[in-house]
Design a protein around this motif. Structure first.
Motif, mmCIF file in Angstrom:
data_model
loop_
_atom_site.group_PDB
_atom_site.id
_atom_site.type_symbol
_atom_site.label_atom_id
_atom_site.label_comp_id
_atom_site.label_asym_id
_atom_site.label_seq_id
_atom_site.Cartn_x
_atom_site.Cartn_y
_atom_site.Cartn_z
ATOM 1 N N THR A 168 90.255 3.386 39.618
ATOM 2 C CA THR A 168 90.423 1.953 39.895
ATOM 3 C C THR A 168 91.313 1.231 38.892
ATOM 4 O O THR A 168 91.982 0.268 39.257
ATOM 5 N N GLU A 169 91.310 1.679 37.644
ATOM 6 C CA GLU A 169 92.069 0.988 36.601
ATOM 7 C C GLU A 169 93.303 1.757 36.151
ATOM 8 O O GLU A 169 94.145 1.213 35.442
ATOM 9 N N GLY A 170 93.389 3.034 36.509
ATOM 10 C CA GLY A 170 94.553 3.830 36.153
ATOM 11 C C GLY A 170 94.545 4.399 34.750
ATOM 12 O O GLY A 170 95.549 4.940 34.304
ATOM 13 N N PHE A 171 93.422 4.294 34.043
ATOM 14 C CA PHE A 171 93.308 4.872 32.706
ATOM 15 C C PHE A 171 92.526 6.175 32.804
ATOM 16 O O PHE A 171 91.399 6.178 33.291
ATOM 17 N N ASP A 172 93.109 7.267 32.324
ATOM 18 C CA ASP A 172 92.412 8.554 32.316
ATOM 19 C C ASP A 172 91.865 8.779 30.911
ATOM 20 O O ASP A 172 92.529 9.350 30.055
ATOM 21 N N LEU A 173 90.658 8.270 30.678
ATOM 22 C CA LEU A 173 90.061 8.332 29.351
ATOM 23 C C LEU A 173 89.648 9.753 29.000
ATOM 24 O O LEU A 173 89.099 10.476 29.840
ATOM 25 N N PRO A 174 89.878 10.173 27.750
ATOM 26 C CA PRO A 174 89.352 11.469 27.318
ATOM 27 C C PRO A 174 87.828 11.461 27.465
ATOM 28 O O PRO A 174 87.170 10.453 27.192
ATOM 29 N N CYS A 175 87.274 12.577 27.903
ATOM 30 C CA CYS A 175 85.839 12.654 28.177
ATOM 31 C C CYS A 175 85.340 14.050 27.821
ATOM 32 O O CYS A 175 85.993 15.051 28.144
ATOM 33 N N ALA A 176 84.200 14.120 27.149
ATOM 34 C CA ALA A 176 83.618 15.407 26.763
ATOM 35 C C ALA A 176 82.107 15.285 26.713
ATOM 36 O O ALA A 176 81.552 14.193 26.683
ATOM 37 N N GLN A 177 81.464 16.459 26.699
ATOM 38 C CA GLN A 177 80.015 16.519 26.515
ATOM 39 C C GLN A 177 79.724 16.937 25.081
ATOM 40 O O GLN A 177 80.395 17.804 24.530
ATOM 41 N N GLY A 223 87.546 18.669 22.002
ATOM 42 C CA GLY A 223 88.785 18.889 22.736
ATOM 43 C C GLY A 223 89.782 17.759 22.528
ATOM 44 O O GLY A 223 90.895 17.802 23.037
ATOM 45 N N PHE A 224 89.387 16.721 21.799
ATOM 46 C CA PHE A 224 90.273 15.616 21.445
ATOM 47 C C PHE A 224 89.735 14.972 20.175
ATOM 48 O O PHE A 224 88.583 15.159 19.811
ATOM 49 N N SER A 225 90.585 14.215 19.514
ATOM 50 C CA SER A 225 90.193 13.548 18.272
ATOM 51 C C SER A 225 89.463 12.243 18.569
ATOM 52 O O SER A 225 89.826 11.520 19.495
ATOM 53 N N ILE A 226 88.455 11.962 17.769
ATOM 54 C CA ILE A 226 87.769 10.672 17.875
ATOM 55 C C ILE A 226 88.142 9.756 16.707
ATOM 56 O O ILE A 226 87.641 8.638 16.624
ATOM 57 N N ASP A 227 89.032 10.215 15.836
ATOM 58 C CA ASP A 227 89.448 9.415 14.694
ATOM 59 C C ASP A 227 90.069 8.103 15.156
ATOM 60 O O ASP A 227 90.954 8.086 16.009
ATOM 61 N N LYS A 228 89.573 6.995 14.586
ATOM 62 C CA LYS A 228 90.065 5.644 14.860
ATOM 63 C C LYS A 228 89.950 5.244 16.335
ATOM 64 O O LYS A 228 90.647 4.356 16.804
ATOM 65 N N LYS A 229 89.071 5.909 17.064
ATOM 66 C CA LYS A 229 88.842 5.603 18.478
ATOM 67 C C LYS A 229 87.530 4.854 18.644
ATOM 68 O O LYS A 229 86.641 4.927 17.797
ATOM 69 N N ILE A 230 87.410 4.151 19.758
ATOM 70 C CA ILE A 230 86.128 3.566 20.152
ATOM 71 C C ILE A 230 85.444 4.619 21.007
ATOM 72 O O ILE A 230 85.935 4.970 22.078
ATOM 73 N N VAL A 231 84.351 5.146 20.512
ATOM 74 C CA VAL A 231 83.605 6.181 21.228
ATOM 75 C C VAL A 231 82.487 5.507 22.018
ATOM 76 O O VAL A 231 81.646 4.817 21.434
ATOM 77 N N VAL A 232 82.502 5.688 23.333
ATOM 78 C CA VAL A 232 81.390 5.225 24.156
ATOM 79 C C VAL A 232 80.501 6.446 24.374
ATOM 80 O O VAL A 232 80.872 7.375 25.089
ATOM 81 N N LEU A 233 79.357 6.454 23.696
ATOM 82 C CA LEU A 233 78.387 7.536 23.778
ATOM 83 C C LEU A 233 77.488 7.269 24.980
ATOM 84 O O LEU A 233 76.835 6.226 25.054
ATOM 85 N N CYS A 234 77.486 8.183 25.938
ATOM 86 C CA CYS A 234 76.777 7.975 27.209
ATOM 87 C C CYS A 234 75.554 8.876 27.311
ATOM 88 O O CYS A 234 75.612 10.057 26.955
ATOM 89 N N ASP A 235 74.469 8.319 27.834
ATOM 90 C CA ASP A 235 73.272 9.108 28.114
ATOM 91 C C ASP A 235 72.573 8.514 29.327
ATOM 92 O O ASP A 235 72.890 7.403 29.751
ATOM 93 N N ASP A 236 71.625 9.262 29.868
ATOM 94 C CA ASP A 236 70.931 8.779 31.061
ATOM 95 C C ASP A 236 69.794 7.835 30.705
ATOM 96 O O ASP A 236 69.714 6.727 31.215
ATOM 97 N N VAL A 237 68.914 8.246 29.786
ATOM 98 C CA VAL A 237 67.724 7.447 29.455
ATOM 99 C C VAL A 237 67.621 7.277 27.941
ATOM 100 O O VAL A 237 67.769 8.243 27.195
ATOM 101 N N LEU A 238 67.352 6.049 27.500
ATOM 102 C CA LEU A 238 67.094 5.766 26.090
ATOM 103 C C LEU A 238 65.607 5.512 25.930
ATOM 104 O O LEU A 238 65.037 4.672 26.625
ATOM 105 N N TYR A 239 64.981 6.249 25.014
ATOM 106 C CA TYR A 239 63.547 6.070 24.772
ATOM 107 C C TYR A 239 63.318 5.893 23.273
ATOM 108 O O TYR A 239 63.427 4.801 22.758
ATOM 109 N N THR A 240 63.048 6.959 22.540
ATOM 110 C CA THR A 240 62.707 6.827 21.117
ATOM 111 C C THR A 240 63.929 6.534 20.248
ATOM 112 O O THR A 240 63.798 5.944 19.185
ATOM 113 N N GLY A 241 65.099 6.970 20.666
ATOM 114 C CA GLY A 241 66.324 6.799 19.896
ATOM 115 C C GLY A 241 66.690 8.019 19.073
ATOM 116 O O GLY A 241 67.751 8.060 18.453
#
Length: 165
Positions: A55-64, A74-92
């Motif tokens: 929809t936006e035309g940006f192919d963001l790097p993505c990894a598990q 598989g890519f550098s996270i240096d000086k990047k904004i990392v969006v850490l994704c998970d399904d459920v947040l409980y204890t942290g």
């Protein structure tokens, strides 16, 4: 199976909303990478990546991120904004472990946490930046998650734990 919190349609809408929130909060999608906590978080990150690409035309790097000792994304996270994704947040606890591991892999500019469901019950001072749905639960309940990618229909439901002997 307990009460359904989110079906396939709700999950799709949530991914769309969260994808837009990422872009709004970060003034676009440049300099962003998606990292999903293996395995379900990787599915969440992949769906967000696909939606933003289509929809936006940006192919963001993505990894598990494998919490058992990831060596490379598989890519550098240096000086990047990392969006850490998970399904459920409980204890942290898994979030803290993930953040520690990310800092071993590089030096991100910022780490933002995205979860589909925040069920409360934190044991550590962790807060999600992007939340699909807040669902307060007791210790006797848990969130049952299934994804199409894992061979079951997309669904999030609250289930009572079976009595353990």
């Amino acid at each position: 199976m307990g009460a359904i919190l989110m079906d396939a349609t709700g999950l799709h809408r949530t991914v769309i909303r969260l994808s837009h929130e990422i872009g709004e909060r970060n003034k676009g999608y440049s300099n962003i990478v998606l990292v999903g906590v293996k395995k379900n978080g990787g599915i969440v990150a992949g769906r967000i990546q696909s939606y933003i690409r289509d929809t936006e035309g940006f192919d963001l790097p993505c990894a598990q991120l494998d919490l058992n000792g990831e060596k490379d994304l598989g890519f550098s996270i240096d000086k990047k904004i990392v969006v850490l994704c998970d399904d459920v947040l409980y204890t942290g606890k898994s979030v803290v472990k993930s953040v520690d591991l990310l800092f071993r892999l590089g030096s991100p500019k910022k780490i933002q946490l995205l979860v589909l469901v925040d069920r409360g019950g934190r044991e550590l001072p962790v807060r999600a930046d992007f939340v699909g749905k807040n669902v307060p639960t007791s210790k006797e309940e848990y969130i049952e998650v299934s994804f199409e990618e894992l061979g079951a229909p997309d669904r999030f439901s609250v289930t009572r734990r079976k009595n353990e002997k």
